[in-house]
Design a protein around this motif. Structure first.
Motif, PDB file in Angstrom:
ATOM      1  N   LYS A 236       0.825  -1.206   0.000  1.00 10.28           N
ATOM      2  CA  LYS A 236       0.000   0.000   0.000  1.00 10.28           C
ATOM      3  C   LYS A 236       0.862   1.260   0.000  1.00 10.28           C
ATOM      4  O   LYS A 236       0.659   2.169  -0.805  1.00 10.28           O
ATOM      5  N   VAL A 237       1.843   1.279   0.899  1.00 10.11           N
ATOM      6  CA  VAL A 237       2.710   2.448   0.984  1.00 10.11           C
ATOM      7  C   VAL A 237       3.525   2.594  -0.296  1.00 10.11           C
ATOM      8  O   VAL A 237       3.706   3.696  -0.823  1.00 10.11           O
ATOM      9  N   LEU A 238       3.983   1.460  -0.829  1.00  9.67           N
ATOM     10  CA  LEU A 238       4.755   1.496  -2.072  1.00  9.67           C
ATOM     11  C   LEU A 238       3.918   2.053  -3.216  1.00  9.67           C
ATOM     12  O   LEU A 238       4.381   2.911  -3.979  1.00  9.67           O
TER      13      LEU A 238
ATOM     14  N   ALA B 254       1.368   3.994  -3.005  1.00  2.00           N
ATOM     15  CA  ALA B 254       1.143   5.420  -2.797  1.00  2.00           C
ATOM     16  C   ALA B 254       2.361   6.220  -3.239  1.00  2.00           C
ATOM     17  O   ALA B 254       2.236   7.265  -3.890  1.00  2.00           O
TER      18      ALA B 254
END
Lengths: 235, 259
Positions: free
Chosen positions: A67-69, A71
């Motif tokens: 998810k962070v990647l 984003a």
């Protein structure tokens, strides 16, 4: 007659240079499309966005890090499209980032990221708009990425050099985006030819520049960041 | 970046974002839906006035932002106004390469102006929203409007990361320009390619670090933040209705006065 044709031919590159329209201005502006078309394009985008969303959901469930990647990748796409890119004739414009995004993250994830990036561009920079979001998502986040991805896999399978595959995917993905934009405009207001010459023909130098740029980016990534690219495998 | 700065300075900043969304969307949709020149001009005037009076925005800022979509609209309206017209009666015409007649007819000019006014009205409605609502409030409102959680979260994270990466790209660009990085075409390509790949690799590494930081603080897959304390914006619904009524009245008047 013949001389005038030659004159026009010789003026063409100059006209191309002068007319190269900034890509930020190439998103269909708010309110430009009549309501039936605006909602029609949104409806066309829905299955692609849902498919992309579900694939992201699955990946995030498997690997929360994704998810962070993702984003970060979306933010990168926004920053990329805000950068000025030089063209051969000295004028500047913005890349679409379609090719780079697709090759790195795949076409389905690019659709969802593209939707969010276009939403930010509409709200923060007034490039594009809310009612025309569907049409813009279709040209920039669906057709462009799928053309890029298709070409890239096809050329790689055919045994072309990686640089050529990357160049073709980025340049033609960019161009396909603008051809679709001009068709979207022509379908509503007629006069395809003029829309194509304003919105697609003038983008040829830009498409070439974006292709070259993407090749440079890939060479650098290949050389120095193979380890980091492996992190992308989770996407 | 863009309208972001204005949104944080707006007088309507503390007002509940949901009524602001409804006001902007209603005005925008009606303006696009009714296909009327007068309604377009009215929406442009009314929403800009609200933006200046209620939001307390500077006229210069608003004007600057209104100019942005003009580039697209002017080149986008050119093919509507100036096109091959065949034998139709023209206000102004010329022969292209001695074969095709191109020109401007009254009908096409009217259509071009209609599209231009409609679009400017719609843009001003959108600005009312984006110049008075910070993006974080907007994403929280999206969640209240039942947009999927994962989508909202991605939007919030991307919004935060945009500023990180843009700042980094800006600093690298200055460093490269100081070293004559963008002197000619080839150099520019090389410099921009290096910039992009560096920012990309750094964003991957940063994403990793952000995730580790979140995880070490007990992150289990959802980021929950407290909603801001909003002033009630119910009165904006009345304003929404008033604007909609005005738009429809103007439409009726235009239909009656102009056949």
């Amino acid at each position: 007659m013949k001389r005038s044709v030659w004159k026009i031919c010789s003026l063409l590159p100059l006209a191309l240079a002068l007319l190269t329209v900034p890509a930020g201005a190439m998103h269909i502006a708010e309110g430009y499309l009549p309501v039936p078309w605006a909602f029609g394009w949104m409806a066309v985008c829905v299955p692609f966005v849902v498919a992309g969303f579900l694939s992201i959901k699955k990946k995030v469930a498997l690997e929360p890090r994704a998810k962070v990647l993702l984003a970060m990748c979306g933010a990168f796409a926004f920053v990329l499209s805000a950068l000025k890119i030089p063209t051969m004739f000295g004028s500047c414009s913005h890349p679409t980032g379609v090719g780079l995004g697709t090759i790195l993250f795949g076409p389905t994830a690019t659709t969802v990221l593209g939707l969010i990036v276009l939403l930010f561009q509409a709200l923060l920079l007034a490039h594009g708009g809310l009612t025309t979001l569907g049409a813009n998502v279709f040209s920039m986040a669906i057709v462009g990425p799928f053309v890029s991805f298709g070409l890239y896999t096809l050329l790689k399978k055919a045994g072309a050099k990686p640089a050529l595959a990357v160049f073709a995917a980025a340049a033609l993905g960019d161009l396909a985006t603008y051809v679709v934009t001009s068709i979207q405009l022509g379908v509503v207001y007629g006069n395809y030819l003029e829309y194509l010459s304003i919105f697609a023909l003038t983008q040829i130098p830009l498409a070439i520049a974006e292709g070259l740029l993407t090749v440079v980016v890939f060479n650098v990534l290949e050389k120095y960041a193979k380890e980091d690219l492996r992190a992308l495998a989770v996407l | 970046m863009g309208t972001d700065r204005c949104a944080y300075l707006s007088r309507l900043r503390r007002v509940d974002p949901v009524p602001k969304i409804w006001l902007a969307l209603t005005a925008l949709l009606l303006c696009v839906l009714v296909d009327s020149l007068a309604v377009g001009i009215f929406t442009l005037g009314a929403l800009s006035a609200l933006n200046l009076s209620l939001g307390g925005q500077k006229a210069g800022d608003l004007f600057h932002f209104l100019k942005v979509p003009m580039t697209f609209l002017i080149i986008g309206c050119l093919p509507i106004i100036l096109r091959p017209i065949g034998t139709a009666e023209a206000l102004w015409a010329f022969r292209l390469l001695g074969r095709w007649t191109w020109g401007v007819t009254a009908e096409n000019l009217r259509l071009g102006l209609l599209v231009l006014c409609k679009a400017m009205g719609a843009v001003s409605a959108m600005y009312f929203l984006s110049m008075n609502t910070p993006m974080t409030d907007l994403t929280m409102a999206l969640e209240r409007l039942h947009v999927p959680r994962l989508f909202v979260e991605l939007t919030e994270l991307i919004y935060r990361f945009i500023f990180l990466l843009a700042g980094e790209a800006g600093r690298i660009r200055v460093a490269q320009e100081a070293r004559l990085g963008y002197r000619d075409f080839k150099g520019s390509m090389q410099a921009l390619g290096t910039l992009l790949s560096t920012v990309f690799v750094r964003s991957l590494r940063r994403g990793d670090r952000v995730f580790s930081a979140l995880e070490s603080r007990g992150y289990t897959g959802v980021l929950i933040t407290l909603p801001g304390q909003y002033a009630s914006g119910r009165w904006l619904y009345g304003l929404t209705a008033a604007i909609a009524v005005c738009q429809l009245l103007i439409l009726a008047a235009e239909r009656r006065l102009l056949p």
